[in-house]
Every structure is written in structure tokens, then in C-alpha cells.
Design a protein around this motif. Structure first.
Motif, PDB file in Angstrom:
ATOM      1  N   LYS A 103      21.306  13.748  51.497  1.00  0.00           N
ATOM      2  CA  LYS A 103      21.312  14.842  50.533  1.00  0.00           C
ATOM      3  C   LYS A 103      22.432  15.818  50.864  1.00  0.00           C
ATOM      4  N   LEU A 104      23.329  16.039  49.931  1.00  0.00           N
ATOM      5  CA  LEU A 104      24.412  17.008  50.099  1.00  0.00           C
ATOM      6  C   LEU A 104      24.269  18.087  49.039  1.00  0.00           C
ATOM      7  N   ILE A 105      24.292  19.334  49.468  1.00  0.00           N
ATOM      8  CA  ILE A 105      24.188  20.440  48.524  1.00  0.00           C
ATOM      9  C   ILE A 105      25.590  20.968  48.226  1.00  0.00           C
ATOM     10  N   THR A 106      25.692  21.786  47.197  1.00  0.00           N
ATOM     11  CA  THR A 106      26.971  22.337  46.782  1.00  0.00           C
ATOM     12  C   THR A 106      26.964  23.843  46.931  1.00  0.00           C
ATOM     13  N   ASP A 107      28.060  24.394  47.415  1.00  0.00           N
ATOM     14  CA  ASP A 107      28.216  25.838  47.531  1.00  0.00           C
ATOM     15  C   ASP A 107      27.956  26.481  46.165  1.00  0.00           C
ATOM     16  N   PRO A 108      26.889  27.270  46.032  1.00  0.00           N
ATOM     17  CA  PRO A 108      26.571  27.863  44.734  1.00  0.00           C
ATOM     18  C   PRO A 108      27.641  28.820  44.216  1.00  0.00           C
ATOM     19  N   SER A 109      28.464  29.350  45.119  1.00  0.00           N
ATOM     20  CA  SER A 109      29.498  30.291  44.689  1.00  0.00           C
ATOM     21  C   SER A 109      30.731  29.582  44.141  1.00  0.00           C
ATOM     22  N   LEU A 110      30.777  28.251  44.243  1.00  0.00           N
ATOM     23  CA  LEU A 110      31.986  27.534  43.863  1.00  0.00           C
ATOM     24  C   LEU A 110      32.393  27.809  42.417  1.00  0.00           C
ATOM     25  N   VAL A 111      31.422  27.847  41.523  1.00  0.00           N
ATOM     26  CA  VAL A 111      31.745  28.019  40.100  1.00  0.00           C
ATOM     27  C   VAL A 111      32.291  29.410  39.787  1.00  0.00           C
ATOM     28  N   SER A 112      32.187  30.334  40.734  1.00  0.00           N
ATOM     29  CA  SER A 112      32.741  31.672  40.510  1.00  0.00           C
ATOM     30  C   SER A 112      34.148  31.807  41.099  1.00  0.00           C
ATOM     31  N   HIS A 113      34.654  30.751  41.762  1.00  0.00           N
ATOM     32  CA  HIS A 113      36.013  30.789  42.288  1.00  0.00           C
ATOM     33  C   HIS A 113      37.020  30.823  41.143  1.00  0.00           C
ATOM     34  N   VAL A 114      38.156  31.406  41.382  1.00  0.00           N
ATOM     35  CA  VAL A 114      39.283  31.266  40.462  1.00  0.00           C
ATOM     36  C   VAL A 114      39.756  29.818  40.544  1.00  0.00           C
ATOM     37  N   SER A 115      39.980  29.155  39.404  1.00  0.00           N
ATOM     38  CA  SER A 115      40.287  27.728  39.462  1.00  0.00           C
ATOM     39  C   SER A 115      41.275  27.300  38.387  1.00  0.00           C
ATOM     40  N   LYS A 116      41.834  26.113  38.600  1.00  0.00           N
ATOM     41  CA  LYS A 116      42.750  25.505  37.630  1.00  0.00           C
ATOM     42  C   LYS A 116      42.594  23.993  37.707  1.00  0.00           C
ATOM     43  N   LEU A 117      42.439  23.329  36.565  1.00  0.00           N
ATOM     44  CA  LEU A 117      42.324  21.877  36.505  1.00  0.00           C
ATOM     45  C   LEU A 117      43.684  21.241  36.769  1.00  0.00           C
ATOM     46  N   LEU A 118      43.731  20.266  37.661  1.00  0.00           N
ATOM     47  CA  LEU A 118      44.976  19.563  37.947  1.00  0.00           C
ATOM     48  C   LEU A 118      45.235  18.485  36.895  1.00  0.00           C
ATOM     49  N   VAL A 119      46.492  18.154  36.703  1.00  0.00           N
ATOM     50  CA  VAL A 119      46.895  17.185  35.683  1.00  0.00           C
ATOM     51  C   VAL A 119      47.680  16.071  36.351  1.00  0.00           C
ATOM     52  N   PRO A 120      47.882  14.950  35.674  1.00  0.00           N
ATOM     53  CA  PRO A 120      48.668  13.853  36.258  1.00  0.00           C
ATOM     54  C   PRO A 120      50.086  14.282  36.589  1.00  0.00           C
ATOM     55  N   GLY A 121      50.654  13.648  37.618  1.00  0.00           N
ATOM     56  CA  GLY A 121      52.026  13.916  37.981  1.00  0.00           C
ATOM     57  C   GLY A 121      52.166  15.104  38.912  1.00  0.00           C
ATOM     58  N   PHE A 122      53.395  15.669  38.932  1.00  0.00           N
ATOM     59  CA  PHE A 122      53.700  16.774  39.837  1.00  0.00           C
ATOM     60  C   PHE A 122      53.377  18.115  39.194  1.00  0.00           C
ATOM     61  N   GLN A 123      52.879  19.051  39.993  1.00  0.00           N
ATOM     62  CA  GLN A 123      52.609  20.420  39.538  1.00  0.00           C
ATOM     63  C   GLN A 123      52.699  21.368  40.720  1.00  0.00           C
ATOM     64  N   GLU A 124      53.169  22.554  40.461  1.00  0.00           N
ATOM     65  CA  GLU A 124      53.238  23.597  41.476  1.00  0.00           C
ATOM     66  C   GLU A 124      52.912  24.915  40.791  1.00  0.00           C
ATOM     67  N   PHE A 125      51.960  25.645  41.347  1.00  0.00           N
ATOM     68  CA  PHE A 125      51.502  26.878  40.705  1.00  0.00           C
ATOM     69  C   PHE A 125      50.812  27.753  41.741  1.00  0.00           C
ATOM     70  N   THR A 126      50.556  28.993  41.383  1.00  0.00           N
ATOM     71  CA  THR A 126      49.900  29.960  42.263  1.00  0.00           C
ATOM     72  C   THR A 126      48.653  30.507  41.591  1.00  0.00           C
ATOM     73  N   LEU A 127      47.554  30.555  42.343  1.00  0.00           N
ATOM     74  CA  LEU A 127      46.308  31.180  41.904  1.00  0.00           C
ATOM     75  C   LEU A 127      45.996  32.343  42.828  1.00  0.00           C
ATOM     76  N   THR A 128      45.457  33.421  42.260  1.00  0.00           N
ATOM     77  CA  THR A 128      45.146  34.608  43.054  1.00  0.00           C
ATOM     78  C   THR A 128      43.738  35.098  42.746  1.00  0.00           C
ATOM     79  N   ASP A 129      43.015  35.430  43.794  1.00  0.00           N
ATOM     80  CA  ASP A 129      41.719  36.105  43.665  1.00  0.00           C
ATOM     81  C   ASP A 129      41.765  37.334  44.560  1.00  0.00           C
TER      82      ASP A 129
END
Length: 542
Positions: free
Chosen positions: A313-339
Motif C-alpha cells: 500500500k502506497l499513499i500519496t502526499d495530500p498536498s500534492l494537488v496544491s503544488h504549482v504545476s505544469k503538464l510536460l509535453v513530448p520532446g524538449f522543453q525548458e521553463f520556470t515555475l515559481t511558488d
């Protein structure tokens, strides 16, 4: 039982000779036991003695057993370190003064000439006058306690858990005393218990104040994705502290307890286990006295049969869904996220195979706090996590490797974050950053497969002062990663909240399971967040 103890005492009078490490040796031999939780104390004692004997046959100098797998909810032992143990330190030689647990383990340590570390419920009865230590009230106290026996069977140290994890029947250590002892093979050990790993005292203080390079860990861990699965955080702690870390874990896979290992600094796991099926196993390894300076071959991770992976049984950090996030896409990408005051630059290249894309990946950033067992802890994190689909709520769960058709060809995370400060009172750091990863087989990456560096920035922020730049990057492409990132602990943010829910009156094990897994969601096949207020509760025994 008395006959069993008599036999042990008789054998202890004629000690067996095993090969022992010396102060001149460049290494020693350590053993850790992954042990199935059982309430049968007499059987536990017999099993412990058997594993002590087996470890000694493999020339182990020291053996560590897990948290709360020796006693049960109704039994305890007495370890009066400042009382009669000062005069009679070897329980095996004075069975009339001590209980069966202390006498049996002392006799086994003495017979097999090995240091032994056990954990269980320790009773201090302050209605009597023989405790040898201050009693705040005239009552019985129950502590979650490590006891250390030397090769002669003498009790040489005792450590009471400082940071309890939903253990309503236990009292936290009355004073935050660190556990440590020296050995005849020239190594000084510190030791602590489970949830203690999350806190500055003792996890950081015991290493930096005591200047030890070897730490022992007794635990009944509940693994949480994406940062805090058992072997993942054990190996990350050993890596960042640059220490040898011998961790013994309680095994109860249906509620998520599993994971043990022997780690050596930046070299990673000498041997580790994260079983998906009920398992008791003795792990033995040579350990270099200079952490990370290994030579020769080591077992490394012991992998499950793939069909057993999902049973843990593995649980998930309940706070994860409140993180600032960005979906990754195929290929190369470079970006900055800030919280808030944490900024993370991600450089990623994803190669997708044919067919339906799986898994999906998100970059996530957190600057805030999580709550565990009414303890609010300061956290700063930057990570890439695997997800079942494009929705954020599907992230932070194990996926099945046979479905995966995405290769992470390149991944680097540069985190600009809070700099470390030194606590002159505690004599240790106020901030620690761990490189954490988790793969489909439930183990972190081999340390050869990544690079983790830190440097202090010359830039200053009017709110945060000097900044740190951390870089965590892959050294080779990966196909089965579920999490890869930096998880930081900001200890000065920690707050203890008044406890409003306890399991004090809950005796039935199934009710405890309902309390753990049922407050946020029904017990189900997948959804596993804990508690409306993100709390976690530790089960003492099954």
C-alpha cells in the motif's frame, strides 16, 4: 519461556567465538532485519534470538531490529538506565531483576558476541522509587524506546522517541536526549526512531552535533509518494548527510509498512529491500568506516517479483494537488515555475513510443508546509512526477511498467531556494535538501545515475537573504521513473498543533485502518490520501 531463558543463560556462560571487526579495520559488518509485525511476544523473542545467531554467523558486529515488532500493545519492558542497570548492566546475569525480554536479548547478545539494537514499549513506573530519573508525575509512563546491548549483553544506551506519530498510548521523551554509543571496533553510532527522521532534532542534530558518521534507524514507516517512500527517504538521508545508515523496517504490507536497508553515503544502498509481500529478512553487509568509500561487490536493491509490486500500500502526499504545476509535453522543453520564494527551472526531453501515451508527467513546485500527526513541517520542493492521465489528481501513484512507453531522455532541475543557516544552540543546520527519486520497482535511482550539487548565489532577496542554487539532473535516460526531484525541510517553520483526534479508545485493528485510510476517501484500490487535515496516524501493532 523460563526454560528458554535458562538455556540462553547456560549458553551465555560459554561464549561462542566469531570474527570481530577491530578499530584498525577499514570496515565493519552490519545487519538489519525487515520483520513482519506480530503480537506474539514469545515468538518474537525466539525469532529475534534466531536472527541474532544468524547475523553473528555471518560475522556481523551489530544488528538492528525494527520499531515496535518485539512487544505488543499490552506488553512492555523496563530499561532503568539510570537505576539498577548502573549496578547490574547485564540482564542475562541477573534474570531475577529483569523481565524476559531484557534477559533474553541480553543473553543472545552475550552468547553471540554482537551489538544488538531493539525497540519496543518501555515502562517507567513513577509510582515506585527505583527509576533513577526524574518523574514529572506519580504514574506509569510508556515510551517508544531503543535499547542497545553490547557484546557482553550489557545495556549501554537507551533512546526514547522524541517525535511521536499518532501514538496516543506513548509519551514522547521527557527530554530530547540524543541516542549514541561507542563500540569496540572504533565506530560511534547515533540512533533514533521512525518519525524522528523528519525533524531537526534528532535527525540532523545527532549527526552534526555529535559528529557521527554512522546512524541506526528503527522504523515502522508508511510510504508516501512522491517524496517519502521508505527506502527512497532512507537512501536520500544517508546521501545528504553523507553517513552510513542502517535502517530496520517493520513489515505489514497491507497498510503500507515495508522497507529496510544498509546505505553508505554517496554510494547509496549496499543492500535494501522494499517488499510487496509479507517478508521477514536478514540483511547483512560490509560497511566502510568512511561513508561512500566502498570496494568490491554489494547486493544492492533486492527486487520483488513484478507480480508482487502492487501489494504494498502506497499513499500519496495530500498536498500534492496544491503544488504549482505544469503538464510536460513530448520532446524538449525548458521553463520556470515559481511558488512564493521557491523558483525551479526544468529542462526536460521526453521521447514517446507508439500507442497511447503513458505515463503522463508533471513538473511541480511547493513552498509551504505539510501536516503529519498534528505537526506542521516546513517544506520546499521541486519535482517531476508521473501521472495516470492529464489531470493533476492522477499524479503521485505507482503505474505498471508494462504500460509505459515514455522515455525521459534528459532531465535537469535547477532550484533557487532558501539558503541554509546554522543553529548555534542546536549545533546543526536549519535547512536540509534531499535528492529523491522513485522508480517503478519501488526503489530510488542508483546514485551513479544522477548528479546533485549545491552552490550559494551571490544574489540577495530582500525577504529571504542569500539564495541557494541546487541542481539535480539525470546522468542517463530513464524509462521507469515515477518521481525525481528535490525535497527540502525548512525546520524553522515547524509548528505543533493541538491534537484534536486520537486513537486512544480504538482497540480494534480494523477500526484503526478505517481511521487511517477512511477520513478522506473510502478504502479503495487506488485513492489513498490520509485525513481531511492531511494527518497521518501511526499504528503501534497489528
Amino acid at each position: 519461556m523460563k526454560g528458554f531463558i535458562f538455556c540462553l543463560l547456560f549458553v551465555s556462560l560459554t561464549k561462542t567465538s566469531f570474527q570481530k571487526s577491530t578499530p584498525q579495520d577499514s570496515q565493519y559488518v552490519a545487519a538489519a532485519v525487515e520483520y513482519i509485525v506480530s503480537g506474539d511476544v514469545d515468538q518474537n523473542i525466539r525469532n529475534y534470538v534466531r536472527y541474532i545467531e544468524e547475523a553473528a554467523k555471518q560475522n556481523a558486529d551489530i544488528i538492528v531490529f525494527p520499531e515496535l515488532t518485539l512487544t505488543n500493545r499490552s506488553t512492555s519492558f523496563v530499561a532503568p538506565l539510570h537505576g539498577i542497570l548502573k549496578q547490574y548492566p547485564i540482564p542475562a546475569l541477573h534474570p531475577n531483576l529483569y523481565d524476559n525480554i531484557m534477559v533474553s536479548i541480553s543473553a543472545a547478545a552475550r552468547t553471540n558476541q554482537i551489538y544488538v539494537v531493539v525497540n519496543g514499549r518501555e515502562l517507567m513506573d513513577c509510582t515506585k522509587n527505583d527509576t533513577g530519573e526524574p518523574c514529572p508525575e506519580l504514574k506509569e509512563y510508556i515510551f517508544n524506546t531503543n535499547v542497545v546491548f553490547d557484546r557482553n549483553g550489557a545495556v549501554i544506551d537507551r533512546y526514547r522517541k522524541i517525535n511521536l506519530f499518532g501514538e496516543s498510548s506513548h509519551t514522547p521523551a521527557l527530554t530530547p536526549d540524543l541516542g549514541y554509543f561507542e563500540t569496540d571496533f572504533g565506530v560511534k553510532f547515533s540512533h533514533f526512531i521512525c518519525f524522528d527522521l523528519m525533524f531537526q532534532v534528532p535527525a540532523v542534530q545527532s549527526v552534526q552535533k555529535l559528529k557521527v558518521t554512522d546512524v541506526l534507524f528503527t522504523t515502522m514507516w508508511f510510504s508516501e509518494l512522491p517524496y517519502l517512500t521508505a527506502v527512497q527517504i532512507q537512501e536520500a538521508y544517508a546521501y545528504e548527510m553523507n553517513i552510513n545508515f542502517i535502517a530496520a523496517g517493520a513489515n505489514n504490507v497491507r497498510i503500507g509498512s515495508a522497507g529496510s536497508g544498509i546505505y553508505s553515503g554517496r554510494a547509496g544502498a549496499l543492500v535494501s529491500i522494499m517488499p510487496g509481500v509479507p517478508t521477514t529478512r536478514l540483511l547483512v553487509s560490509r560497511v566502510p568506516k568512511i561513508p561512500g568509500q566502498i570496494s568490491g561487490q554489494y547486493p544492492g536493491p533486492i527486487y520483488d517479483n513484478p507480480s508482487d509490486h502492487d501489494n504494498l500500500k502506497l499513499i500519496t502526499d495530500p498536498s500534492l494537488v496544491s503544488h504549482v504545476s505544469k503538464l510536460l509535453v513530448p520532446g524538449f522543453q525548458e521553463f520556470t515555475l515559481t511558488d512564493k520564494d521557491v523558483s525551479c527551472t526544468f529542462r526536460v526531453r521526453l521521447n514517446y513510443g507508439t500507442g497511447e501515451t503513458f505515463p503522463h508527467f508533471r513538473a511541480v513546485v511547493q513552498d509551504g508546509a505539510n501536516i503529519y500527526a498534528h505537526r506542521e513541517i516546513g517544506v520546499a520542493a521541486c519535482s517531476v512526477v508521473a501521472c495516470s492521465n492529464n489531470e493533476f489528481k492522477s499524479c503521485g501513484r505507482r503505474y505498471k511498467h508494462e504500460k509505459a512507453n515514455v522515455e525521459i531522455e534528459d532531465l535537469a532541475i535547477k532550484m533557487t531556494t532558501y539558503s541554509n543557516t546554522h543553529n548555534t544552540t542546536l549545533q546543526c543546520d536549519n535547512v536540509v535538501y534531499y535528492p529523491v527519486s522513485f522508480g517503478e520497482k519501488k526503489f530510488p535511482l542508483d546514485t551513479k545515475n544522477y548528479t546533485f550539487t549545491k552552490e550559494k548565489s551571490q544574489d540577495k532577496d530582500y525577504k529571504t537573504g542569500n539564495r541557494w542554487h541546487l541542481l539535480f539532473q539525470l546522468n542517463k535516460p530513464q524509462k521507469d521513473l515515477m518521481a525525481f526531484g528535490i525535497w527540502g525541510r525548512l525546520y524553522l517553520r515547524d509548528v505543533t498543533h493541538k491534537q484534536h483526534v486520537t486513537n486512544e479508545d480504538i482497540d480494534d485493528f480494523e477500526n484503526i485502518l478505517d481511521l487511517i485510510y477512511g477520513k478522506r476517501n473510502e478504502i479503495s484500490n487506488e485513492v489513498n490520501a490520509i485525513g481531511n487535515d492531511n494527518d497521518k496516524y501511526e499504528i503501534e501493532e497489528s
